[in-house]
Enzyme design. Sequence first.
Site, PDB file in Angstrom:
ATOM      1  N   ASP A   1     -39.253  70.588 -67.562  1.00  0.00           N
ATOM      2  CA  ASP A   1     -37.832  70.495 -67.923  1.00  0.00           C
ATOM      3  C   ASP A   1     -37.278  69.123 -67.578  1.00  0.00           C
ATOM      4  O   ASP A   1     -36.084  68.974 -67.294  1.00  0.00           O
ATOM      5  CB  ASP A   1     -37.048  71.592 -67.190  1.00  0.00           C
ATOM      6  CG  ASP A   1     -35.658  71.801 -67.771  1.00  0.00           C
ATOM      7  OD1 ASP A   1     -34.792  72.364 -67.067  1.00  0.00           O
ATOM      8  OD2 ASP A   1     -35.431  71.389 -68.934  1.00  0.00           O
TER       9      ASP A   1
ATOM     10  N   LYS B   1     -37.846  64.553 -72.002  1.00  0.00           N
ATOM     11  CA  LYS B   1     -38.607  65.259 -73.052  1.00  0.00           C
ATOM     12  C   LYS B   1     -39.806  64.457 -73.551  1.00  0.00           C
ATOM     13  O   LYS B   1     -40.782  65.035 -73.996  1.00  0.00           O
ATOM     14  CB  LYS B   1     -37.668  65.640 -74.210  1.00  0.00           C
ATOM     15  CG  LYS B   1     -36.427  66.410 -73.735  1.00  0.00           C
ATOM     16  CD  LYS B   1     -36.763  67.523 -72.740  1.00  0.00           C
ATOM     17  CE  LYS B   1     -35.555  67.978 -71.955  1.00  0.00           C
ATOM     18  NZ  LYS B   1     -35.922  68.822 -70.779  1.00  0.00           N
TER      19      LYS B   1
ATOM     20  N   ASP C   1     -39.208  73.882 -71.510  1.00  0.00           N
ATOM     21  CA  ASP C   1     -37.833  74.061 -71.985  1.00  0.00           C
ATOM     22  C   ASP C   1     -37.538  73.053 -73.095  1.00  0.00           C
ATOM     23  O   ASP C   1     -38.192  72.003 -73.189  1.00  0.00           O
ATOM     24  CB  ASP C   1     -36.838  73.855 -70.823  1.00  0.00           C
ATOM     25  CG  ASP C   1     -35.423  74.258 -71.211  1.00  0.00           C
ATOM     26  OD1 ASP C   1     -34.470  73.721 -70.621  1.00  0.00           O
ATOM     27  OD2 ASP C   1     -35.252  75.106 -72.115  1.00  0.00           O
ATOM     28  N   ASN C   2     -36.561  73.364 -73.943  1.00  0.00           N
ATOM     29  CA  ASN C   2     -36.001  72.397 -74.905  1.00  0.00           C
ATOM     30  C   ASN C   2     -36.941  71.933 -76.005  1.00  0.00           C
ATOM     31  O   ASN C   2     -36.812  70.797 -76.484  1.00  0.00           O
ATOM     32  CB  ASN C   2     -35.477  71.150 -74.173  1.00  0.00           C
ATOM     33  CG  ASN C   2     -34.583  71.487 -73.030  1.00  0.00           C
ATOM     34  OD1 ASN C   2     -34.899  71.184 -71.871  1.00  0.00           O
ATOM     35  ND2 ASN C   2     -33.463  72.133 -73.309  1.00  0.00           N
TER      36      ASN C   2
ATOM     37  N   GLU D   1     -28.699  76.180 -73.625  1.00  0.00           N
ATOM     38  CA  GLU D   1     -27.903  76.783 -72.552  1.00  0.00           C
ATOM     39  C   GLU D   1     -26.400  76.724 -72.846  1.00  0.00           C
ATOM     40  O   GLU D   1     -25.876  75.701 -73.263  1.00  0.00           O
ATOM     41  CB  GLU D   1     -28.195  76.106 -71.199  1.00  0.00           C
ATOM     42  CG  GLU D   1     -28.153  74.605 -71.182  1.00  0.00           C
ATOM     43  CD  GLU D   1     -29.508  73.975 -71.403  1.00  0.00           C
ATOM     44  OE1 GLU D   1     -30.366  74.586 -72.070  1.00  0.00           O
ATOM     45  OE2 GLU D   1     -29.722  72.863 -70.941  1.00  0.00           O
TER      46      GLU D   1
HETATM   47  C1  LIG Z   1     -40.360  58.979 -64.757  1.00  0.00           C
HETATM   48  C2  LIG Z   1     -39.734  59.930 -65.704  1.00  0.00           C
HETATM   49  C3  LIG Z   1     -40.534  61.215 -65.841  1.00  0.00           C
HETATM   50  N1  LIG Z   1     -40.759  61.832 -64.583  1.00  0.00           N
HETATM   51  C4  LIG Z   1     -39.836  62.522 -63.867  1.00  0.00           C
HETATM   52  N2  LIG Z   1     -40.183  62.929 -62.630  1.00  0.00           N
HETATM   53  C5  LIG Z   1     -39.280  63.615 -61.873  1.00  0.00           C
HETATM   54  N3  LIG Z   1     -38.029  63.927 -62.274  1.00  0.00           N
HETATM   55  C6  LIG Z   1     -37.669  63.524 -63.504  1.00  0.00           C
HETATM   56  C7  LIG Z   1     -38.540  62.828 -64.367  1.00  0.00           C
HETATM   57  N4  LIG Z   1     -37.902  62.617 -65.537  1.00  0.00           N
HETATM   58  C8  LIG Z   1     -36.660  63.127 -65.418  1.00  0.00           C
HETATM   59  N5  LIG Z   1     -36.512  63.680 -64.182  1.00  0.00           N
HETATM   60  C9  LIG Z   1     -35.325  64.368 -63.665  1.00  0.00           C
HETATM   61  O1  LIG Z   1     -35.209  65.596 -64.391  1.00  0.00           O
HETATM   62  C10 LIG Z   1     -33.867  65.739 -64.861  1.00  0.00           C
HETATM   63  C11 LIG Z   1     -33.830  65.419 -66.317  1.00  0.00           C
HETATM   64  C12 LIG Z   1     -33.938  66.369 -67.228  1.00  0.00           C
HETATM   65  C13 LIG Z   1     -33.905  66.004 -68.682  1.00  0.00           C
HETATM   66  N6  LIG Z   1     -33.362  67.144 -69.411  1.00  0.00           N
HETATM   67  C14 LIG Z   1     -32.675  66.915 -70.520  1.00  0.00           C
HETATM   68  O2  LIG Z   1     -32.532  65.793 -70.979  1.00  0.00           O
HETATM   69  C15 LIG Z   1     -32.035  68.087 -71.171  1.00  0.00           C
HETATM   70  C16 LIG Z   1     -31.060  67.826 -72.143  1.00  0.00           C
HETATM   71  C17 LIG Z   1     -30.397  68.872 -72.784  1.00  0.00           C
HETATM   72  C18 LIG Z   1     -29.389  68.566 -73.797  1.00  0.00           C
HETATM   73  C19 LIG Z   1     -29.350  69.278 -74.988  1.00  0.00           C
HETATM   74  C20 LIG Z   1     -28.382  68.982 -75.961  1.00  0.00           C
HETATM   75  C21 LIG Z   1     -27.448  67.988 -75.719  1.00  0.00           C
HETATM   76  F1  LIG Z   1     -26.501  67.706 -76.624  1.00  0.00           F
HETATM   77  C22 LIG Z   1     -27.473  67.270 -74.518  1.00  0.00           C
HETATM   78  C23 LIG Z   1     -28.443  67.548 -73.575  1.00  0.00           C
HETATM   79  C24 LIG Z   1     -30.702  70.205 -72.449  1.00  0.00           C
HETATM   80  C25 LIG Z   1     -31.681  70.461 -71.471  1.00  0.00           C
HETATM   81  O3  LIG Z   1     -31.999  71.745 -71.117  1.00  0.00           O
HETATM   82  C26 LIG Z   1     -32.361  69.415 -70.842  1.00  0.00           C
HETATM   83  O4  LIG Z   1     -33.337  69.735 -69.927  1.00  0.00           O
HETATM   84  C27 LIG Z   1     -33.036  64.753 -64.068  1.00  0.00           C
HETATM   85  O5  LIG Z   1     -32.644  65.341 -62.845  1.00  0.00           O
HETATM   86  C28 LIG Z   1     -34.022  63.612 -63.882  1.00  0.00           C
HETATM   87  O6  LIG Z   1     -33.708  62.819 -62.751  1.00  0.00           O
HETATM   88 MG   LIG Z   2     -33.811  71.822 -70.066  1.00  0.00          MG
END
Ligand SMILES: CCCNc1ncnc2c1ncn2[C@@H]1O[C@H](/C=C/CNC(=O)c2cc(-c3ccc(F)cc3)cc(O)c2O)[C@@H](O)[C@H]1O
Ligand SMILES: [Mg+2]
Length: 214
Positions: free
Chosen positions: A141, A144, A169-170, A199
């Site tokens: 999650d 993406k 997810d997603n 969600e």
């Molecule tokens: C080095 C990057 C890859 N490794 C990683 N390692 C550890 N944590 C990571 C991470 N990438 C991202 N994260 C963290 O996960 C989280 C990011 C999640 C990304 N999720 C989304 O973009 C998302 C986005 C939507 C979304 C859907 C429609 C919309 F209009 C706007 C947003 C819905 C969801 O359910 C989502 O999960 C943050 O806390 C970020 O700091």
């Molecule tokens: Mg998600």
Amino acid sequence: TQSTRPQRLLAAVQKNATRGDPRSVVLAIDQFCRQKEWAMNVGDEKGCILDSVVSEVNPGAVLELGTYCGYSAVRIACLLPPHGKIITLEFNPDNAAIARQVIAWAGLEEKIQLVVGASGDWIPKIKEQFGVKTFDLVFLDHWKDRYLPDTKLMEECGLLREGSILLADNVICPGTPDYLEYIRNSPRYKSQYFKSHLEYTKVEDGLEKSVFLG
Ligand SMILES: CCCNc1ncnc2c1ncn2[C@@H]1O[C@H](/C=C/CNC(=O)c2cc(-c3ccc(F)cc3)cc(O)c2O)[C@@H](O)[C@H]1O
Ligand SMILES: [Mg+2]
């Protein structure tokens, strides 16, 4: 100074949820996101599908990529068997700080190991650092465009065994096209799509459940 959305989400948990009651924490976050501010938690509708997969797998070892505020880590942890544990990776220290407090409010610090750092850096180190052999369930999650490279990395690092379950997810919104193409066409996985909604909205989204065949 202006608060952040994760800070306001945490405040809603501390105001409306009962300490030590994980389900009240989940409910408080869902109510906050429906009534006050949308946030990117897996949410209540997809959360029920997540619950059914966790209950079916009954995992001893879970890995979550992308903790955000800790909603899904709490949701998963309260369904784990007695010695079950979840390792959740979060690279944004501000989000990790909020998640740690949400997890503490739920009283699940013993079941949830929150690791601050990037999945790409930590996946190769998990075996030695946490004494994990393989994961029974992985919940993806995070960003993406990282689902596919991290899945390949988990394969290479031997973190998956025959029967390990990946739940993503997603896969529709925002979408993970390269991951879906790979996982649905690979002879090493058997995949199933669970249609749902983004969600707290009526927009289509869904979870992809994939079994690693070894
Ligand atoms: C080095 C990057 C890859 N490794 C990683 N390692 C550890 N944590 C990571 C991470 N990438 C991202 N994260 C963290 O996960 C989280 C990011 C999640 C990304 N999720 C989304 O973009 C998302 C986005 C939507 C979304 C859907 C429609 C919309 F209009 C706007 C947003 C819905 C969801 O359910 C989502 O999960 C943050 O806390 C970020 O700091
Ligand atoms: Mg998600």
